[in-house]
Write a protein that holds these residues in place. Structure first.
Motif, PDB file in Angstrom:
ATOM      1  N   LYS A  73       1.000  -1.229   0.082  1.00 48.56           N
ATOM      2  CA  LYS A  73       0.035   0.217   0.022  1.00 48.56           C
ATOM      3  C   LYS A  73       0.898   1.421   0.009  1.00 48.56           C
ATOM      4  O   LYS A  73       2.054   1.429   0.662  1.00 48.56           O
ATOM      5  CB  LYS A  73      -0.969   0.086   1.281  1.00 48.56           C
ATOM      6  N   LYS A  74       0.447   2.085  -0.912  1.00 47.25           N
ATOM      7  CA  LYS A  74       1.088   3.414  -0.988  1.00 47.25           C
ATOM      8  C   LYS A  74       0.168   4.637  -0.824  1.00 47.25           C
ATOM      9  O   LYS A  74      -0.690   4.803  -1.920  1.00 47.25           O
ATOM     10  CB  LYS A  74       1.844   3.765  -2.264  1.00 47.25           C
TER      11      LYS A  74
ATOM     12  N   LEU B 211      -0.097  -4.151  -6.588  1.00 49.04           N
ATOM     13  CA  LEU B 211       0.138  -5.683  -6.695  1.00 49.04           C
ATOM     14  C   LEU B 211       1.220  -5.867  -7.767  1.00 49.04           C
ATOM     15  O   LEU B 211       1.191  -5.766  -8.804  1.00 49.04           O
ATOM     16  CB  LEU B 211      -1.221  -6.402  -7.330  1.00 49.04           C
ATOM     17  N   HIS B 212       2.452  -6.466  -6.942  1.00 47.74           N
ATOM     18  CA  HIS B 212       3.480  -6.902  -7.874  1.00 47.74           C
ATOM     19  C   HIS B 212       3.174  -8.474  -8.311  1.00 47.74           C
ATOM     20  O   HIS B 212       3.194  -9.040  -7.286  1.00 47.74           O
ATOM     21  CB  HIS B 212       4.856  -7.019  -6.648  1.00 47.74           C
ATOM     22  N   LEU B 213       3.183  -8.564  -9.406  1.00 51.59           N
ATOM     23  CA  LEU B 213       2.843  -9.999 -10.143  1.00 51.59           C
ATOM     24  C   LEU B 213       4.092 -10.354 -10.657  1.00 51.59           C
ATOM     25  O   LEU B 213       4.869  -9.734 -11.059  1.00 51.59           O
ATOM     26  CB  LEU B 213       1.827  -9.494 -11.160  1.00 51.59           C
TER      27      LEU B 213
ATOM     28  N   ASN C  53     -14.160  -4.340  -4.388  1.00 51.66           N
ATOM     29  CA  ASN C  53     -15.450  -4.389  -3.869  1.00 51.66           C
ATOM     30  C   ASN C  53     -15.276  -4.024  -2.187  1.00 51.66           C
ATOM     31  O   ASN C  53     -16.152  -3.648  -1.627  1.00 51.66           O
ATOM     32  CB  ASN C  53     -15.991  -5.823  -3.892  1.00 51.66           C
ATOM     33  N   ASN C  54     -13.927  -4.189  -1.688  1.00 49.08           N
ATOM     34  CA  ASN C  54     -13.789  -3.605  -0.345  1.00 49.08           C
ATOM     35  C   ASN C  54     -13.500  -2.076  -0.268  1.00 49.08           C
ATOM     36  O   ASN C  54     -12.692  -1.892   0.583  1.00 49.08           O
ATOM     37  CB  ASN C  54     -12.647  -4.453   0.162  1.00 49.08           C
ATOM     38  N   GLY C  55     -13.562  -1.519  -1.261  1.00 47.70           N
ATOM     39  CA  GLY C  55     -13.336   0.295  -1.678  1.00 47.70           C
ATOM     40  C   GLY C  55     -11.873   0.424  -1.832  1.00 47.70           C
ATOM     41  O   GLY C  55     -11.636   1.702  -2.127  1.00 47.70           O
ATOM     42  N   GLN C  56     -11.317  -0.473  -2.537  1.00 48.06           N
ATOM     43  CA  GLN C  56     -10.066  -0.215  -3.256  1.00 48.06           C
ATOM     44  C   GLN C  56     -10.109   0.354  -4.590  1.00 48.06           C
ATOM     45  O   GLN C  56     -10.326  -0.460  -5.500  1.00 48.06           O
ATOM     46  CB  GLN C  56      -8.863  -1.276  -3.014  1.00 48.06           C
ATOM     47  N   HIS C  57     -10.221   1.523  -4.899  1.00 50.22           N
ATOM     48  CA  HIS C  57     -10.253   1.962  -6.334  1.00 50.22           C
ATOM     49  C   HIS C  57      -9.035   2.500  -7.028  1.00 50.22           C
ATOM     50  O   HIS C  57      -9.292   3.057  -8.113  1.00 50.22           O
ATOM     51  CB  HIS C  57     -11.254   2.943  -6.314  1.00 50.22           C
TER      52      HIS C  57
END
Length: 120
Positions: free
Chosen positions: A14-15, A21-23, A44-48
Motif C-alpha cells: 500500500k502507498k 500488486l507486484h505480479l 469491492n472492499n473499497g480499493q479504487h
C-alpha cells in the motif's frame, strides 16, 4: 510472495490510498481468473486505485488481457483507476498488437505510475 495458482505470484503493498500488486509469473487461462477474483475482492472492499506492477510478468494470454479489460471497466464505473507499470518488451508487444496500449494506462516505472493517479 503469495502464490496464486501455480503460475502467478502476488505481493501486496500500500502507498497511501493506492494498492500495488507486484505480479510474478504468467497471466494465463489458469491464473487470470484467480487474479481477477483477488483484484475484484479488493475493489469491492473499497480499493479504487490499483497499480499492477508487471516487472515479474513474463507471459500474458488473452485471458490475462480480458482480466485487465474487466478491471479497467469496473474501476471506471467507480471513478477509480488502474495503472500497469514495468511491462517487459514481450508483454508490451502483446499489448501493442492488440491495441491495449491505447486502452490501459501504462507507465515505465512504479514511480511514474504513482504520479498517474494524480492526473485527472
Amino acid at each position: 510472495m503469495a502464490l496464486l495458482e501455480g503460475t502467478l505470484g502476488v505481493k501486496e503493498e500500500k502507498k497511501g490510498d493506492i494498492l500495488i500488486l507486484h505480479l510474478k509469473g504468467k497471466l494465463d487461462a489458469i491464473s487470470s481468473p484467480i487474479a481477477e477474483k483477488k483484484i475484484f475482492d479488493s475493489i469491492n472492499n473499497g480499493q479504487h486505485k490499483l497499480l499492477l506492477d508487471f516487472a515479474g510478468v513474463d507471459y500474458l494470454s488473452s485471458a490475462g488481457m480480458r482480466m485487465l479489460l474487466s478491471t479497467t471497466k469496473k474501476l471506471k464505473t467507480l471513478s477509480g483507476k488502474l495503472v500497469v507499470s514495468s511491462v517487459n518488451a514481450n508483454v508490451m508487444d502483446v499489448l501493442v498488437m492488440s491495441g491495449f496500449d491505447h486502452i490501459l494506462l501504462l507507465a515505465e516505472t512504479n514511480d511514474e505510475a504513482l504520479k498517474r493517479f494524480d492526473e485527472v
